[in-house]
Write a protein that holds these residues in place. Structure first.
Motif, PDB file in Angstrom:
ATOM      1  N   UNK A  60       0.822  -1.202   0.000  1.00  0.00           N
ATOM      2  CA  UNK A  60       0.000   0.000   0.000  1.00  0.00           C
ATOM      3  C   UNK A  60       0.863   1.261   0.000  1.00  0.00           C
ATOM      4  N   UNK A  61       0.199   2.392  -0.140  1.00  0.00           N
ATOM      5  CA  UNK A  61       0.888   3.685  -0.147  1.00  0.00           C
ATOM      6  C   UNK A  61       1.676   3.913   1.130  1.00  0.00           C
ATOM      7  N   UNK A  62       1.152   3.418   2.258  1.00  0.00           N
ATOM      8  CA  UNK A  62       1.828   3.608   3.541  1.00  0.00           C
ATOM      9  C   UNK A  62       2.644   2.393   3.959  1.00  0.00           C
ATOM     10  N   UNK A  63       2.974   1.533   3.015  1.00  0.00           N
ATOM     11  CA  UNK A  63       3.953   0.484   3.289  1.00  0.00           C
ATOM     12  C   UNK A  63       3.426  -0.802   3.877  1.00  0.00           C
ATOM     13  N   UNK A  64       2.101  -0.993   3.895  1.00  0.00           N
ATOM     14  CA  UNK A  64       1.540  -2.237   4.411  1.00  0.00           C
ATOM     15  C   UNK A  64       1.390  -3.257   3.282  1.00  0.00           C
ATOM     16  N   UNK A  65       1.519  -4.532   3.615  1.00  0.00           N
ATOM     17  CA  UNK A  65       1.395  -5.592   2.622  1.00  0.00           C
ATOM     18  C   UNK A  65      -0.035  -6.119   2.613  1.00  0.00           C
ATOM     19  N   UNK A  66      -0.631  -6.160   1.419  1.00  0.00           N
ATOM     20  CA  UNK A  66      -2.004  -6.647   1.259  1.00  0.00           C
ATOM     21  C   UNK A  66      -2.034  -7.724   0.186  1.00  0.00           C
TER      22      UNK A  66
END
Length: 265
Positions: A60-66
């Motif tokens: 994601x834009x804020x560095x989370x993995x989805x």
């Protein structure tokens, strides 16, 4: 397509079939029975006796993995409705909180309304709960510089780099050769795979850092399969072949006839 859970082989290996029985890996979960890459698809695979599932990971834009297959959110969520001014709805343009608002199930069927896009952390917890195994694909790594290290950190944080998981419950793959090589450098104990069908003359260089070469079923030939099986990977075992993009009713039968280890379907 479903089959009974398949026993795993000796320590240090990933997905391996029982004698004469190609392994079935649930592509994006049981994606014919539930919306792909969701926890519902994981559970649908579990109910059908499928031990291994495949998924796709992005950032994601804020560095989370989805867990999401497409580069955009449009096809499998209601992002176009919730965020009408954010075309083309690229995964990497949204924060994890924004993606968590989206309905990732209604497109598949009304009974899945409200299903969410899972984070990789939630996905791993569900697999552990179900005692399932994971073939993890890193998607579009060029769009997410450094994602390999992020995936490794998340796997470590969630306990997926301990001995039990590394021995028989995890394989990391990608179409990106440099990405897979980087994962091997970061965690050489983890089994890895390349998606695609490199020419036989070039296979030896991949054997230095991959355990599997995973092509389209339509790309397979007896000569190519034999060339793969002649090589040994970084963990000392013959390279394996898990084919994808297979027919609904012919995948396992064709895999058995061709002598490959399994199908991702």
């Amino acid at each position: 397509m479903a089959m009974a859970a398949v026993p795993l082989s000796a320590a240090g290996t990933g997905p391996r079939p029982g004698a004469g029985s190609p392994l079935v890996i649930a592509h994006r979960g049981a994606s014919r029975h539930a919306p792909e890459n969701t926890l519902a698809a994981v559970d649908a695979a579990y109910r059908r006796g499928l031990t291994w599932v495949e998924n796709d990971v992005q950032r994601t834009k804020d560095g989370q993995l989805v867990v999401m297959h497409d580069a955009t959110l449009k096809r499998t969520t209601d992002a176009e409705k919730v965020f009408p001014g954010r075309a083309p709805w690229r995964v990497g343009d949204f924060t994890a909180v924004e993606i968590a608002r989206l309905d990732a199930g209604s497109w598949f069927g009304p009974r899945f309304a409200g299903e969410r896009v899972p984070t990789l952390a939630r996905y791993l917890r569900r697999l552990d709960h179900n005692d399932q195994r994971l073939l993890l694909e890193i998607k579009y790594p060029k769009a997410y510089p450094g994602i390999e290290a992020g995936v490794v950190r998340e796997l470590r944080r969630r306990g997926w780099l301990n001995r039990a998981h590394v021995r028989s419950r995890l394989v990391v793959q990608s179409f990106c050769v440099a990405c897979v090589k980087r994962v091997h450098q970061l965690v050489p104990q983890v089994r890895t795979g390349i998606l695609g069908s490199p020419p036989p003359a070039g296979l030896a260089r991949y054997a230095r850092f991959v355990d599997e070469i995973n092509p389209r079923m339509s790309a397979l030939s007896s000569r190519w399969i034999k060339a793969v099986h002649r090589l040994r990977g970084p963990h000392g075992r013959p390279l394996e072949v898990y084919a994808w993009d297979v027919g609904k009713n012919t995948g396992v039968r064709e895999a058995r006839a061709r002598g490959i280890e399994g199908v991702i379907t």
